[in-house]
Design a protein around this motif. Structure first.
Motif, PDB file in Angstrom:
ATOM      1  N   GLU A  56      14.435   6.109   1.747  1.00  0.00           N
ATOM      2  CA  GLU A  56      13.658   4.870   1.653  1.00  0.00           C
ATOM      3  C   GLU A  56      12.226   5.092   2.140  1.00  0.00           C
ATOM      4  O   GLU A  56      11.285   4.504   1.606  1.00  0.00           O
ATOM      5  CB  GLU A  56      14.310   3.767   2.484  1.00  0.00           C
ATOM      6  CG  GLU A  56      15.610   3.268   1.922  1.00  0.00           C
ATOM      7  CD  GLU A  56      16.306   2.298   2.857  1.00  0.00           C
ATOM      8  OE1 GLU A  56      15.677   1.831   3.841  1.00  0.00           O
ATOM      9  OE2 GLU A  56      17.490   2.008   2.624  1.00  0.00           O
ATOM     10  N   TYR A  57      12.065   5.931   3.158  1.00  0.00           N
ATOM     11  CA  TYR A  57      10.732   6.217   3.687  1.00  0.00           C
ATOM     12  C   TYR A  57       9.896   7.003   2.675  1.00  0.00           C
ATOM     13  O   TYR A  57       8.726   6.715   2.466  1.00  0.00           O
ATOM     14  CB  TYR A  57      10.855   6.995   4.997  1.00  0.00           C
ATOM     15  CG  TYR A  57       9.556   7.538   5.534  1.00  0.00           C
ATOM     16  CD1 TYR A  57       8.567   6.672   5.994  1.00  0.00           C
ATOM     17  CD2 TYR A  57       9.319   8.900   5.577  1.00  0.00           C
ATOM     18  CE1 TYR A  57       7.369   7.160   6.484  1.00  0.00           C
ATOM     19  CE2 TYR A  57       8.124   9.398   6.065  1.00  0.00           C
ATOM     20  CZ  TYR A  57       7.155   8.523   6.526  1.00  0.00           C
ATOM     21  OH  TYR A  57       5.980   9.009   7.007  1.00  0.00           O
ATOM     22  N   LEU A  58      10.511   7.994   2.053  1.00  0.00           N
ATOM     23  CA  LEU A  58       9.775   8.840   1.113  1.00  0.00           C
ATOM     24  C   LEU A  58       9.537   8.159  -0.230  1.00  0.00           C
ATOM     25  O   LEU A  58       8.540   8.437  -0.892  1.00  0.00           O
ATOM     26  CB  LEU A  58      10.533  10.159   0.903  1.00  0.00           C
ATOM     27  CG  LEU A  58      10.629  11.055   2.137  1.00  0.00           C
ATOM     28  CD1 LEU A  58      11.523  12.240   1.848  1.00  0.00           C
ATOM     29  CD2 LEU A  58       9.253  11.508   2.589  1.00  0.00           C
ATOM     30  N   ASN A  61      10.641   1.089  -1.874  1.00  0.00           N
ATOM     31  CA  ASN A  61      10.988   0.202  -2.977  1.00  0.00           C
ATOM     32  C   ASN A  61       9.949  -0.924  -3.051  1.00  0.00           C
ATOM     33  O   ASN A  61       9.912  -1.789  -2.184  1.00  0.00           O
ATOM     34  CB  ASN A  61      12.386  -0.379  -2.740  1.00  0.00           C
ATOM     35  CG  ASN A  61      12.872  -1.202  -3.903  1.00  0.00           C
ATOM     36  OD1 ASN A  61      12.154  -1.409  -4.857  1.00  0.00           O
ATOM     37  ND2 ASN A  61      14.101  -1.675  -3.807  1.00  0.00           N
ATOM     38  N   PRO A  62       9.094  -0.929  -4.066  1.00  0.00           N
ATOM     39  CA  PRO A  62       8.064  -1.968  -4.151  1.00  0.00           C
ATOM     40  C   PRO A  62       8.648  -3.364  -4.354  1.00  0.00           C
ATOM     41  O   PRO A  62       8.028  -4.353  -3.997  1.00  0.00           O
ATOM     42  CB  PRO A  62       7.209  -1.547  -5.341  1.00  0.00           C
ATOM     43  CG  PRO A  62       8.010  -0.560  -6.098  1.00  0.00           C
ATOM     44  CD  PRO A  62       9.013   0.020  -5.158  1.00  0.00           C
ATOM     45  N   ALA A  66       7.569  -7.040  -2.520  1.00  0.00           N
ATOM     46  CA  ALA A  66       7.248  -8.211  -3.337  1.00  0.00           C
ATOM     47  C   ALA A  66       8.177  -9.375  -3.002  1.00  0.00           C
ATOM     48  O   ALA A  66       7.733 -10.520  -2.920  1.00  0.00           O
ATOM     49  CB  ALA A  66       7.358  -7.859  -4.812  1.00  0.00           C
ATOM     50  N   LYS A  67       9.447  -9.079  -2.777  1.00  0.00           N
ATOM     51  CA  LYS A  67      10.414 -10.125  -2.445  1.00  0.00           C
ATOM     52  C   LYS A  67      10.058 -10.779  -1.111  1.00  0.00           C
ATOM     53  O   LYS A  67      10.059 -12.010  -0.993  1.00  0.00           O
ATOM     54  CB  LYS A  67      11.812  -9.514  -2.377  1.00  0.00           C
ATOM     55  CG  LYS A  67      12.898 -10.470  -1.988  1.00  0.00           C
ATOM     56  CD  LYS A  67      14.235  -9.748  -1.923  1.00  0.00           C
ATOM     57  CE  LYS A  67      15.265 -10.549  -1.203  1.00  0.00           C
ATOM     58  NZ  LYS A  67      16.494  -9.799  -0.989  1.00  0.00           N
ATOM     59  N   LEU A  68       9.723  -9.972  -0.104  1.00  0.00           N
ATOM     60  CA  LEU A  68       9.355 -10.525   1.194  1.00  0.00           C
ATOM     61  C   LEU A  68       8.057 -11.308   1.119  1.00  0.00           C
ATOM     62  O   LEU A  68       7.896 -12.337   1.781  1.00  0.00           O
ATOM     63  CB  LEU A  68       9.252  -9.404   2.231  1.00  0.00           C
ATOM     64  CG  LEU A  68      10.582  -8.809   2.665  1.00  0.00           C
ATOM     65  CD1 LEU A  68      10.351  -7.577   3.528  1.00  0.00           C
ATOM     66  CD2 LEU A  68      11.396  -9.828   3.426  1.00  0.00           C
ATOM     67  N   SER A  69       7.119 -10.846   0.291  1.00  0.00           N
ATOM     68  CA  SER A  69       5.864 -11.568   0.105  1.00  0.00           C
ATOM     69  C   SER A  69       6.127 -12.929  -0.525  1.00  0.00           C
ATOM     70  O   SER A  69       5.534 -13.937  -0.128  1.00  0.00           O
ATOM     71  CB  SER A  69       4.930 -10.741  -0.765  1.00  0.00           C
ATOM     72  OG  SER A  69       3.766 -11.469  -1.050  1.00  0.00           O
ATOM     73  N   PRO A  84      10.003 -13.787   7.209  1.00  0.00           N
ATOM     74  CA  PRO A  84      10.165 -12.501   7.894  1.00  0.00           C
ATOM     75  C   PRO A  84       9.146 -11.493   7.375  1.00  0.00           C
ATOM     76  O   PRO A  84       8.911 -11.401   6.176  1.00  0.00           O
ATOM     77  CB  PRO A  84      11.589 -12.076   7.542  1.00  0.00           C
ATOM     78  CG  PRO A  84      11.901 -12.807   6.288  1.00  0.00           C
ATOM     79  CD  PRO A  84      11.124 -14.097   6.355  1.00  0.00           C
ATOM     80  N   GLY A  85       8.536 -10.764   8.289  1.00  0.00           N
ATOM     81  CA  GLY A  85       7.524  -9.798   7.902  1.00  0.00           C
ATOM     82  C   GLY A  85       8.138  -8.567   7.267  1.00  0.00           C
ATOM     83  O   GLY A  85       9.342  -8.335   7.344  1.00  0.00           O
ATOM     84  N   TYR A  86       7.287  -7.784   6.638  1.00  0.00           N
ATOM     85  CA  TYR A  86       7.743  -6.548   5.998  1.00  0.00           C
ATOM     86  C   TYR A  86       7.991  -5.516   7.084  1.00  0.00           C
ATOM     87  O   TYR A  86       7.099  -5.206   7.869  1.00  0.00           O
ATOM     88  CB  TYR A  86       6.694  -6.062   4.998  1.00  0.00           C
ATOM     89  CG  TYR A  86       7.069  -4.776   4.312  1.00  0.00           C
ATOM     90  CD1 TYR A  86       8.058  -4.774   3.339  1.00  0.00           C
ATOM     91  CD2 TYR A  86       6.461  -3.577   4.631  1.00  0.00           C
ATOM     92  CE1 TYR A  86       8.421  -3.608   2.691  1.00  0.00           C
ATOM     93  CE2 TYR A  86       6.806  -2.405   4.004  1.00  0.00           C
ATOM     94  CZ  TYR A  86       7.784  -2.423   3.033  1.00  0.00           C
ATOM     95  OH  TYR A  86       8.145  -1.267   2.402  1.00  0.00           O
ATOM     96  N   THR A  87       9.180  -5.002   7.135  1.00  0.00           N
ATOM     97  CA  THR A  87       9.493  -3.971   8.126  1.00  0.00           C
ATOM     98  C   THR A  87       9.071  -2.625   7.569  1.00  0.00           C
ATOM     99  O   THR A  87       9.436  -2.263   6.446  1.00  0.00           O
ATOM    100  CB  THR A  87      10.995  -3.945   8.448  1.00  0.00           C
ATOM    101  OG1 THR A  87      11.720  -3.791   7.239  1.00  0.00           O
ATOM    102  CG2 THR A  87      11.434  -5.205   9.138  1.00  0.00           C
TER     103      THR A  87
END
Length: 112
Positions: A56-58, A61-62, A66-69, A84-87
């Motif tokens: 996931e780090y490398l 997932n965009p 977008a979902k959190l935004s 909830p902020g983007y972790t």
């Protein structure tokens, strides 16, 4: 299943039945074995979890961002609190490493 595997399963079942019916005592495992088994389980979970979080780090997932935004925007429209902020993925990976490091302890190479 091979014949050898079937024989092994049959032997296990026979042994379990004889322990239950005959009152025979099963093999007791010593504390060292139990401790090693526990550490192997933790190490297995750690490797799997850290591999997943490293991927996931490398390859972030965009769609997640977008979902959190979108959730944040919707909560602002409704007049509620900020969503909830983007972790950050590096934070999630670091927390997983620290968690499993604490579980394994300082005497383990993975723990350090």
């Amino acid at each position: 299943m091979s014949v050898a595997g079937l024989k092994k399963q049959l032997h296990k079942a026979t042994q379990k039945v004889s322990e239950k019916v005959g009152g025979a005592e099963g093999t007791k495992l010593d504390n060292d074995f139990m401790e090693m088994e526990k550490k192997v389980d933790i190490t297995s979970r750690a490797v799997l979890d850290i591999m997943t979080k490293t991927t996931e780090y490398l390859q972030p997932n965009p769609a997640t961002r977008a979902k959190l935004s979108m959730m944040s925007s919707m909560s602002k429209i409704r007049g509620g609190e900020k969503g909830p902020g983007y972790t950050q993925t590096e934070t999630v990976l670091g927390e997983a490493m620290q968690k499993f490091g604490r579980e394994l302890g300082d005497e383990s190479n993975f723990g350090n």
